[in-house]
Design a protein around this motif. Structure first.
Motif, mmCIF file in Angstrom:
data_model
loop_
_atom_site.group_PDB
_atom_site.id
_atom_site.type_symbol
_atom_site.label_atom_id
_atom_site.label_comp_id
_atom_site.label_asym_id
_atom_site.label_seq_id
_atom_site.Cartn_x
_atom_site.Cartn_y
_atom_site.Cartn_z
ATOM 1 N N GLY A 178 8.748 16.631 48.354
ATOM 2 C CA GLY A 178 8.796 16.969 46.933
ATOM 3 C C GLY A 178 7.461 17.401 46.356
ATOM 4 N N MET A 179 6.719 18.204 47.103
ATOM 5 C CA MET A 179 5.422 18.689 46.621
ATOM 6 C C MET A 179 5.518 20.077 45.989
ATOM 7 N N ASN A 207 13.721 15.716 45.208
ATOM 8 C CA ASN A 207 13.509 15.572 43.764
ATOM 9 C C ASN A 207 12.421 14.535 43.442
ATOM 10 N N THR A 208 11.541 14.331 44.384
ATOM 11 C CA THR A 208 10.500 13.301 44.300
ATOM 12 C C THR A 208 9.782 13.261 42.954
ATOM 13 N N ARG A 209 9.455 14.438 42.445
ATOM 14 C CA ARG A 209 8.703 14.520 41.188
ATOM 15 C C ARG A 209 9.503 15.239 40.100
ATOM 16 N N GLY A 210 10.843 15.181 40.243
ATOM 17 C CA GLY A 210 11.729 15.705 39.201
ATOM 18 C C GLY A 210 11.929 17.206 39.212
ATOM 19 N N MET A 211 11.302 17.901 40.161
ATOM 20 C CA MET A 211 11.338 19.367 40.145
ATOM 21 C C MET A 211 12.434 19.967 41.015
ATOM 22 N N ALA A 243 9.319 7.502 46.642
ATOM 23 C CA ALA A 243 9.899 8.818 46.410
ATOM 24 C C ALA A 243 11.409 8.727 46.260
#
Lengths: 305, 305
Positions: A178-179, A207-211, A243
């Motif tokens: 999720g980078m 979707n680790t960082r909502g993106m 994550a």
């Protein structure tokens, strides 16, 4: 054919990191339920060593046990030549090889550098040739490595070229932890679709960082029509604690269908399968549409006292 | 000026639906911490009736008590003429009026139809004129109503025209219950920016169905540079149970900064404020970057046995 082809990866990418083993009969029933929703493709399991991933030790029983529906391709992950032989013996539609774009992730995840992976792929492709089975390769850390950081786009493009040179027919670009951001996704997707317009590229987001959905939107705007996704947003990465998981299949389908982009998936049927997922895996799942309802859900007017 | 202006709405849109009252001194300290991160604007409270929203009964104390920083505009919601008078007496930079684009949501949320809201706005604008305070209006349910369903774009455009005709200087288009999709967002944003290129439009998204960041991306692609967002993803809608909250400020800032779009916000400072939010409100928050870390976070290589 639908405008999008969704590859459901929860049975493999989701279950592999779950704390408990899902009984084989439950897996089979679940995959059959998923097949009935109109998904283009299901990554049903991984033909890996039972020691490495005990949760998927029943790979052969699962593949042999599931119903095969016309229009639903069954793909499986194969980590090596032995896994390829086992998968071919079970009669799959596609095998999915996996390598990392970065050395350290390859060593951590597969105990192989990218060069070692490519050498092994050559023997697997030779084995699969003539079988009629589609050979795909997933390129992990294509948008960044949790150990090394940035992975230059030229490196990814060079690896795609090597993969296609080996006779591999499709490539999945994986944002493993999720980078990726939408600008980077747009750029890489435009680069690969421009250079290899005939090659089926699939995008795999977390979707680790909502993106996750923003990245899928950016990929679609860049011409990508094939996506990996996991029911309920299952999945994650053992090296990235905290994550959240893969982009959620039903949330992805919901977004694109609202946009007027046909996925071929019966969203209500998919949501019904997702609603039973917490029972199957024993915990709540991060997917949102299954909790909030579809955007066309109507609420009663509140009563005033 | 940064490429994006972020309006932090958690102190108003977040706190108003929390189960417990946050003590005034804690609110003030929190807003001061937020001010120090470089946010362009903070919606600090609502000058509503303490009976309607007990959590914001301390509106005047909060506005008078917070530090004022150059470059950080303080805006407050005012629901009526009396609220406007109270807000102006406290010395705010902006007042934000609110109305619904749909009759039933207006009646449910404000006890007023859109027509009644517009009539009231006329008296509020007259009161604010000459004060030097910027007058913004938020248009709820601009992308759909949880009671009525679709809200036609022509209706939204007609209401924007009426608002601007009253002398209102900026308009916020609100996806109040997370019904918007990126295609719809792009279409409406292109329509308003083409028709009123000089008017500052702000977009207000909820992440109810996971599309918050994808919608923000679509709005930005359509020329929008102002966004509402709530720290930690606080907020929600009392008429849409099960719904997650506003788009999360730090996740939004993280995405755009990764894309190379400057927000003017010190993300590390913002994440530090977000990390303390669960203590302030007494529960976990849905924001993801504060849990997973920024995309440039590096992990140690796992040790092999």
């Amino acid at each position: 054919m639908s405008q999008l082809q969704i590859n459901e990866v929860a049975p493999r990418d989701g279950l592999q990191i779950e704390a408990r083993f899902v009984p084989t009969a439950d897996k089979i029933r679940w995959i059959d339920d998923l097949s009935a929703t109109g998904l283009a493709r299901i990554e049903a399991t991984s033909f890996t060593s039972p020691k490495a991933i005990p949760n998927l030790a029943d790979a052969a029983e699962v593949v042999v046990g599931i119903q095969r529906r016309s229009g639903v391709e069954i793909t499986v992950l194969v980590p090596n030549l032995k896994g390829c032989e086992r998968a071919l013996a079970c009669g799959v539609d596609e095998i999915n090889l996996v390598m990392s774009a970065s050395d350290s992730h390859g060593l951590a995840n597969l105990r192989m550098t990218p060069e070692q992976s490519l050498a092994q792929f050559e023997t697997i492709v030779a084995k699969a040739q003539g079988s009629g089975v589609f050979v795909n390769a997933s390129l992990s850390t294509a948008f960044g490595c949790p150990f090394e950081g940035d992975v230059p786009q030229e490196r990814v493009l060079a690896l795609v070229e090597r993969l296609l040179g080996l006779g591999i027919q499709g490539v999945t670009l994986c944002d493993t932890t999720g980078m990726a951001d939408p600008a980077q996704v747009g750029e890489l997707c435009r680069a690969v679709t421009a250079r290899w317009p005939q090659t089926p590229f699939t995008l795999h987001f977390h979707n680790t960082r909502g993106m996750g959905l923003a990245n899928a939107l950016a990929a679609w705007q860049a011409g990508i029509t094939r996506f990996d996704a996991a029911l309920g947003g299952l999945g994650g990465c053992p090296y990235a604690p905290g994550a959240t998981g893969n982009v959620c299949t039903e949330d992805l389908v919901h977004m694109f269908e609202r946009m007027g982009v046909a996925t071929g998936v019966d969203l209500d049927a998919l949501l019904a399968v997702s609603a039973k997922l917490p029972d199957l895996v024993g915990h709540a799942t991060p997917g949102q549409v299954v909790k909030a309802g579809k955007a066309d859900r109507r609420y009663p007017m509140p009563q005033r006292g």
